[in-house]
Design an enzyme around this catalytic site. Structure first.
Site, PDB file in Angstrom:
ATOM      1  N   ARG A  12     -14.279  -7.163   3.132  1.00  0.00           N
ATOM      2  CA  ARG A  12     -12.517  -7.098   2.889  1.00  0.00           C
ATOM      3  C   ARG A  12     -12.009  -8.370   2.917  1.00  0.00           C
ATOM      4  NH1 ARG A  12      -9.798  -2.317   2.728  1.00  0.00           N
ATOM      5  NH2 ARG A  12      -8.426  -3.907   1.054  1.00  0.00           N
ATOM      6  N   ASP A  54     -16.940   8.158  -1.461  1.00  0.00           N
ATOM      7  CA  ASP A  54     -15.465   7.598  -0.517  1.00  0.00           C
ATOM      8  C   ASP A  54     -15.333   9.469   0.368  1.00  0.00           C
ATOM      9  OD1 ASP A  54     -12.953   7.326  -0.026  1.00  0.00           O
ATOM     10  OD2 ASP A  54     -12.671   7.371  -1.864  1.00  0.00           O
ATOM     11  N   HIS A 112      -7.488   0.720  -6.257  1.00  0.00           N
ATOM     12  CA  HIS A 112      -8.208  -0.255  -4.915  1.00  0.00           C
ATOM     13  C   HIS A 112      -8.758  -1.725  -5.185  1.00  0.00           C
ATOM     14  CE1 HIS A 112      -7.914  -0.407  -0.726  1.00  0.00           C
ATOM     15  NE2 HIS A 112      -8.997  -0.017  -0.387  1.00  0.00           N
ATOM     16  N   CYS A 136     -15.970   2.754   1.604  1.00  0.00           N
ATOM     17  CA  CYS A 136     -14.932   1.621   1.450  1.00  0.00           C
ATOM     18  C   CYS A 136     -14.671   1.774   3.298  1.00  0.00           C
ATOM     19  CB  CYS A 136     -13.698   1.657   0.546  1.00  0.00           C
ATOM     20  SG  CYS A 136     -13.202   4.172   0.420  1.00  0.00           S
ATOM     21  N   GLN A 170     -10.357  -3.370  -2.140  1.00  0.00           N
ATOM     22  CA  GLN A 170     -11.297  -3.076  -1.940  1.00  0.00           C
ATOM     23  C   GLN A 170     -13.144  -3.375  -2.858  1.00  0.00           C
ATOM     24  OE1 GLN A 170     -12.332  -1.248   0.715  1.00  0.00           O
ATOM     25  NE2 GLN A 170     -14.086  -1.015   0.547  1.00  0.00           N
ATOM     26  N   ARG A 185       0.875  -1.316  -0.343  1.00  0.00           N
ATOM     27  CA  ARG A 185      -0.282   0.076  -0.261  1.00  0.00           C
ATOM     28  C   ARG A 185       0.979   1.001  -0.083  1.00  0.00           C
ATOM     29  NH1 ARG A 185      -5.084   2.127   3.999  1.00  0.00           N
ATOM     30  NH2 ARG A 185      -6.300   0.501   2.236  1.00  0.00           N
TER      31      ARG A 185
HETATM   32  N1  NVA Z   1      -9.031   7.355  -1.651  1.00  0.00           N
HETATM   33  C1  NVA Z   1      -9.491   7.087  -0.472  1.00  0.00           C
HETATM   34  C2  NVA Z   1      -9.390   5.014   0.090  1.00  0.00           C
HETATM   35  C3  NVA Z   1      -9.447   4.748   1.340  1.00  0.00           C
HETATM   36  C4  NVA Z   1      -9.347   3.566   1.486  1.00  0.00           C
HETATM   37  C5  NVA Z   1      -7.571   7.205  -0.272  1.00  0.00           C
HETATM   38  O1  NVA Z   1      -6.986   6.451  -1.028  1.00  0.00           O
HETATM   39  O2  NVA Z   1      -7.290   7.662   1.052  1.00  0.00           O
HETATM   40  N1   CP Z   2     -11.270   0.728   3.084  1.00  0.00           N
HETATM   41  C1   CP Z   2      -9.888   0.460   3.216  1.00  0.00           C
HETATM   42  O1   CP Z   2      -8.702   0.807   2.562  1.00  0.00           O
HETATM   43  O2   CP Z   2      -9.485   0.823   5.049  1.00  0.00           O
HETATM   44  P1   CP Z   2      -8.012   1.204   5.633  1.00  0.00           P
HETATM   45  O3   CP Z   2      -7.709   2.162   4.555  1.00  0.00           O
HETATM   46  O4   CP Z   2      -8.679   1.172   7.008  1.00  0.00           O
HETATM   47  O5   CP Z   2      -6.920  -0.379   5.202  1.00  0.00           O
END
Ligand code: NVA
Ligand code: CP
Length: 328
Positions: A311, A225, A129, A266, A132, A102
Site C-alpha cells: 500500500r 474481504d 478502493h 486487503c 488497494q 476516505r
Molecule cells: N470492504 C471493506 C474494505 C476495507 C479496506 C470496507 O469497505 O470496509
Molecule cells: N486495506 C485498507 O484500506 O486498510 P485500512 O482500512 O486499515 O486503511
C-alpha cells in the site's frame, strides 16, 4: 499524469496502470536501498477521513514523509456539516497540493476533485478502493510467476462491495481472468459486469460469476474481504447467513488444485477472536472466524502482509505520478 486525480481505475488506461506499478516497484527498491530523493519537498497534502483506517492513512503519511511532503490528517472538519463540499474543496485547494479522501459517497471524492483544482486520491468509498488494487496487483506480480494476463484471480465473498468492484475493474484492465465466487444476491452490478466484459474484449481478460466453490479450480490467487463493509454494520445477520458457505478455508484452497496458489486480503481481517468485533460476532452467532480461517490466513500461501506493505509503495507512486512530472 501530473495534475490528474485518482478516483477510480475506470479513469486509467492499462498502460497507465502498468506505469504506476513500475514506478511503485522502483520506489520500493529505492526505499530498500535507503535512497530518498524527496521529490515532494514543499508539497502539502491533506488526508480527509470519514471512516476509520490503519493502512491507508499510514501509507499516505509514510509515503508522503519519505518524499519530503508535509501531511495534515483531518477527520473532524466542517465539510458537509457547516460548509458545503464545494466551498471546502475550494479552500483546501488553496492550501494543499493534493487531497486524499476516505468516506462513504463516491460523489464526495468526485466533487472534491471537481472544485479543488488539485489532484484528489480516493482512499476508499462505498463504491471503489482503487489504491488497494494497485497494491494487490504489485503483490501478484511479485508472488505469481506468470504475466498478469495469464493470472486466474478469484474474489470470494461480498463481490458487490468496493473491493469486488475495484478488483474486477483492475483485473479486466490488466487482461486477467477474474471470477467472483459469491451468492447471486452479492454479485457485482450487471451494468459494471457488462462494461468490464466489453473491456475484456480488448484486453484479453475474462469475467466469470459463480456460486460454485469448485469453480476455484486452476486459480492462482484467492482473495477475500470482510463480509460487512464499513457503514453496513446493520447487515451482520443477513451476511453471515449468506456468506458462511463462502469462507476461505483449507478445503477451498485445496479445490484450486494449485500447490502455488496465493491468498490475498486487503485487511483488516476477522480470522480469530482477537478483535472486539470478532468477539461480539462470536457471542451472538458462534463464529470463531469469518471470511477466512485462521489456518489459511497464517499459511505459507498467505501474502497479506507483503500486500499491506505494498500500500505504501503504490500510494507513493500515485502521489508522485499526479503531483510531479515523473511519468510525463
Ligand atoms: N470492504 C471493506 C474494505 C476495507 C479496506 C470496507 O469497505 O470496509
Ligand atoms: N486495506 C485498507 O484500506 O486498510 P485500512 O482500512 O486499515 O486503511
Amino acid at each position: 499524469m501530473k495534475g490528474r486525480s485518482f478516483l477510480t481505475l475506470l479513469d486509467y488506461t492499462p498502460e497507465e496502470i502498468r506505469a504506476l506499478l513500475r514506478l511503485a516497484a522502483q520506489v520500493k527498491e529505492e526505499k530498500k536501498q535507503g535512497i530518498f530523493p524527496e521529490r515532494l519537498r514543499h508539497k502539502n497534502i491533506v488526508l480527509l477521513f470519514e471512516k476509520t483506517s490503519t493502512r491507508t492513512r499510514c501509507a499516505f503519511e509514510t509515503a508522503g514523509y519519505d518524499e519530503g511532503a508535509r501531511v495534515t490528517f483531518l477527520s473532524n472538519s466542517q465539510m458537509g456539516k457547516k460548509e458545503s463540499l464545494e466551498d471546502t474543496a475550494k479552500v483546501l485547494g488553496r492550501f494543499y497540493d493534493g487531497i486524499e479522501f476516505r468516506g462513504f459517497s463516491q460523489e464526495t471524492v468526485e466533487l472534491l476533485a471537481k472544485h479543488s483544482g488539485v489532484p484528489v486520491w480516493n482512499g476508499l468509498t462505498d463504491l471503489y478502493h482503487p489504491t488497494q488494487v494497485l497494491a494487490d496487483l504489485l503483490t501478484i506480480t511479485e508472488h505469481v510467476k506468470k504475466p498478469l494476463s495469464e493470472v486466474r484471480f478469484v474474489f470470494v465473498g461480498d463481490a458487490r462491495n468496493n473491493m469486488g468492484n475495484s478488483l474486477m475493474i483492475g483485473c479486466a484492465k490488466m487482461g486477467m481472468h477474474f471470477t467472483a465466487l459469491a451468492p447471486r444476491s452479492l454479485f457485482p452490478s450487471e451494468a459494471l459486469v457488462e462494461r468490464m466484459r466489453h473491456l475484456c474484449e480488448t484486453t484479453g481478460g475474462s469475467i466469470t460469476l459463480t456460486e460454485n466453490r469448485d469453480d476455484v479450480c486452476g486459480a492462482d490467487v484467492i482473495y477475500t474481504d470482510v463480509w460487512v463493509s464499513m457503514g453496513e454494520e446493520a447487515h451482520y445477520a443477513e451476511r453471515i447467513a449468506l456468506l458462511e458457505p463462502y469462507r476461505v478455508d483449507a478445503d477451498l484452497m485445496a479445490r484450486t488444485k494449485n500447490p502455488d496458489v496465493k491468498f490475498l486480503h486487503c485487511l483488516p481481517s476477522f480470522h480469530d477472536l482477537e478483535t472486539s468485533v470478532g468477539k461480539s460476532v462470536f457471542e451472538t452467532y458462534g463464529l470463531r472466524e469469518m471470511e477466512v480461517s485462521d489456518e489459511v490466513f497464517r499459511s505459507s500461501a498467505s501474502v497479506v502482509f507483503d500486500e499491506a506493505e505494498n500500500r505504501m509503495h503504490t500510494i507513493k507512486a500515485v502521489m508522485l505520478a499526479t503531483m510531479t512530472d515523473i511519468l510525463d
